[in-house]
Design a protein around this motif. Structure first.
Motif, PDB file in Angstrom:
ATOM      1  N   SER A   1       0.830  -1.207   0.000  1.00 28.39           N
ATOM      2  CA  SER A   1       0.000   0.000   0.000  1.00 28.39           C
ATOM      3  C   SER A   1       0.872   1.268   0.000  1.00 28.39           C
ATOM      4  O   SER A   1       0.530   2.246  -0.655  1.00 28.39           O
ATOM      5  N   GLU A   2       2.007   1.262   0.709  1.00 26.96           N
ATOM      6  CA  GLU A   2       2.920   2.405   0.679  1.00 26.96           C
ATOM      7  C   GLU A   2       3.510   2.586  -0.727  1.00 26.96           C
ATOM      8  O   GLU A   2       3.687   3.717  -1.193  1.00 26.96           O
ATOM      9  N   TYR A   3       3.795   1.483  -1.396  1.00 26.23           N
ATOM     10  CA  TYR A   3       4.310   1.554  -2.762  1.00 26.23           C
ATOM     11  C   TYR A   3       3.271   2.186  -3.697  1.00 26.23           C
ATOM     12  O   TYR A   3       3.602   3.020  -4.546  1.00 26.23           O
ATOM     13  N   GLU A   4       2.006   1.826  -3.525  1.00 25.98           N
ATOM     14  CA  GLU A   4       0.939   2.421  -4.338  1.00 25.98           C
ATOM     15  C   GLU A   4       0.822   3.916  -4.055  1.00 25.98           C
ATOM     16  O   GLU A   4       0.608   4.713  -4.976  1.00 25.98           O
TER      17      GLU A   4
ATOM     18  N   LYS B   1       3.684   5.609  -5.880  1.00 26.73           N
ATOM     19  CA  LYS B   1       3.426   5.717  -7.331  1.00 26.73           C
ATOM     20  C   LYS B   1       2.413   6.814  -7.629  1.00 26.73           C
ATOM     21  O   LYS B   1       2.574   7.562  -8.598  1.00 26.73           O
ATOM     22  N   ALA B   2       1.376   6.936  -6.799  1.00 29.47           N
ATOM     23  CA  ALA B   2       0.368   7.993  -7.006  1.00 29.47           C
ATOM     24  C   ALA B   2       0.993   9.376  -6.810  1.00 29.47           C
ATOM     25  O   ALA B   2       0.722  10.307  -7.574  1.00 29.47           O
ATOM     26  N   TRP B   3       1.851   9.531  -5.786  1.00 26.69           N
ATOM     27  CA  TRP B   3       2.557  10.791  -5.538  1.00 26.69           C
ATOM     28  C   TRP B   3       3.470  11.110  -6.716  1.00 26.69           C
ATOM     29  O   TRP B   3       3.514  12.250  -7.194  1.00 26.69           O
ATOM     30  N   PHE B   4       4.192  10.116  -7.215  1.00 28.44           N
ATOM     31  CA  PHE B   4       5.097  10.310  -8.340  1.00 28.44           C
ATOM     32  C   PHE B   4       4.329  10.752  -9.586  1.00 28.44           C
ATOM     33  O   PHE B   4       4.757  11.645 -10.314  1.00 28.44           O
TER      34      PHE B   4
ATOM     35  N   ASN C   1       8.199  17.746 -11.562  1.00 27.68           N
ATOM     36  CA  ASN C   1       8.082  18.751 -10.504  1.00 27.68           C
ATOM     37  C   ASN C   1       9.079  18.507  -9.381  1.00 27.68           C
ATOM     38  O   ASN C   1       9.455  17.375  -9.096  1.00 27.68           O
ATOM     39  N   ARG C   2       9.441  19.579  -8.720  1.00 24.49           N
ATOM     40  CA  ARG C   2      10.338  19.478  -7.573  1.00 24.49           C
ATOM     41  C   ARG C   2       9.534  19.187  -6.317  1.00 24.49           C
ATOM     42  O   ARG C   2       8.306  19.330  -6.291  1.00 24.49           O
ATOM     43  N   PHE C   3      10.242  18.804  -5.264  1.00 25.80           N
ATOM     44  CA  PHE C   3       9.618  18.523  -3.971  1.00 25.80           C
ATOM     45  C   PHE C   3      10.595  18.907  -2.878  1.00 25.80           C
ATOM     46  O   PHE C   3      11.781  19.097  -3.135  1.00 25.80           O
ATOM     47  N   ILE C   4      10.079  19.050  -1.658  1.00 22.19           N
ATOM     48  CA  ILE C   4      10.991  19.327  -0.551  1.00 22.19           C
ATOM     49  C   ILE C   4      11.283  18.020   0.168  1.00 22.19           C
ATOM     50  O   ILE C   4      10.461  17.100   0.201  1.00 22.19           O
TER      51      ILE C   4
END
Length: 185
Positions: free
Chosen positions: A37-40, A43-46, A55-58
């Motif tokens: 579930s963390e991997y999913e 992937k959704a965040w990516f 996009n960049r991220f902090i």
């Protein structure tokens, strides 16, 4: 990555100078234990927040711990995943690049986090922001919703979950309050 640019003058030896005022750093990152579930979620965040790595991220610097801007480094594929522990967990590796510049809200990110505050009301220093963008103090009065707030005043720091309605975060410091930082719950 070479952070130099060279050119040939009309006379004399070639001249080199920096391409930018700061050189990017590359880091190979490994996340050893993701549940499925963390991997999913990753992937959704990516896909959504990072726009497939555009996009960049902090994130906190892997060595120095400072809050900085990062981007997934250009490579094919952008990350590698492999099954671990009989397929119940996922190991993930990627390469990230530290970008020049420090986010304006870096001082307001809690020590154990890489989370952008949903709002900042730093009355003492005249710094105000909503959703990662600096705003005028008057914009703070529109904040409403459920937040985890960190309030600093003359007696110390108070952290609570609370429901805010318009006007609960004033444009000027209430009483002895020096700052209110909020994170959506």
């Amino acid at each position: 990555m070479d952070n130099r640019v060279s050119f040939e003058p009309d006379f004399g030896a070639p001249i080199q100078r920096p391409k930018a005022s700061d050189a990017p750093e590359l880091f190979d990152i490994a996340f050893e234990v993701f549940t499925l579930s963390e991997y999913e979620i990753f992937k959704a965040w990516f896909k959504s927040d990072l726009a497939f790595g555009a996009n960049r991220f902090i994130w906190r610097h892997p060595i120095g711990d400072a809050v900085e801007w990062f981007r997934v480094a250009a490579q094919e594929p952008p990350f590698n995943a492999s099954a671990a522990s009989g397929g119940q967990f996922v190991s993930l590796t990627t390469r990230i690049m530290r970008l020049p510049g420090t986010p304006w809200f870096a001082d307001y990110v809690p020590d154990d986090s890489s989370r952008v505050p949903d709002f900042v009301a730093d009355y003492d220093n005249g710094v105000y922001g909503i959703d990662g963008e600096k705003v005028a103090a008057a914009s703070l009065t529109s904040i409403a919703g459920d937040y985890f707030t960190i309030t600093t005043d003359g007696s110390g720091v108070t952290s609570v979950n609370e429901t805010l309605t318009g006007g609960d975060i004033p444009a000027t410091a209430p009483g002895t309050v020096t700052s209110i930082i909020g994170f959506a719950v």
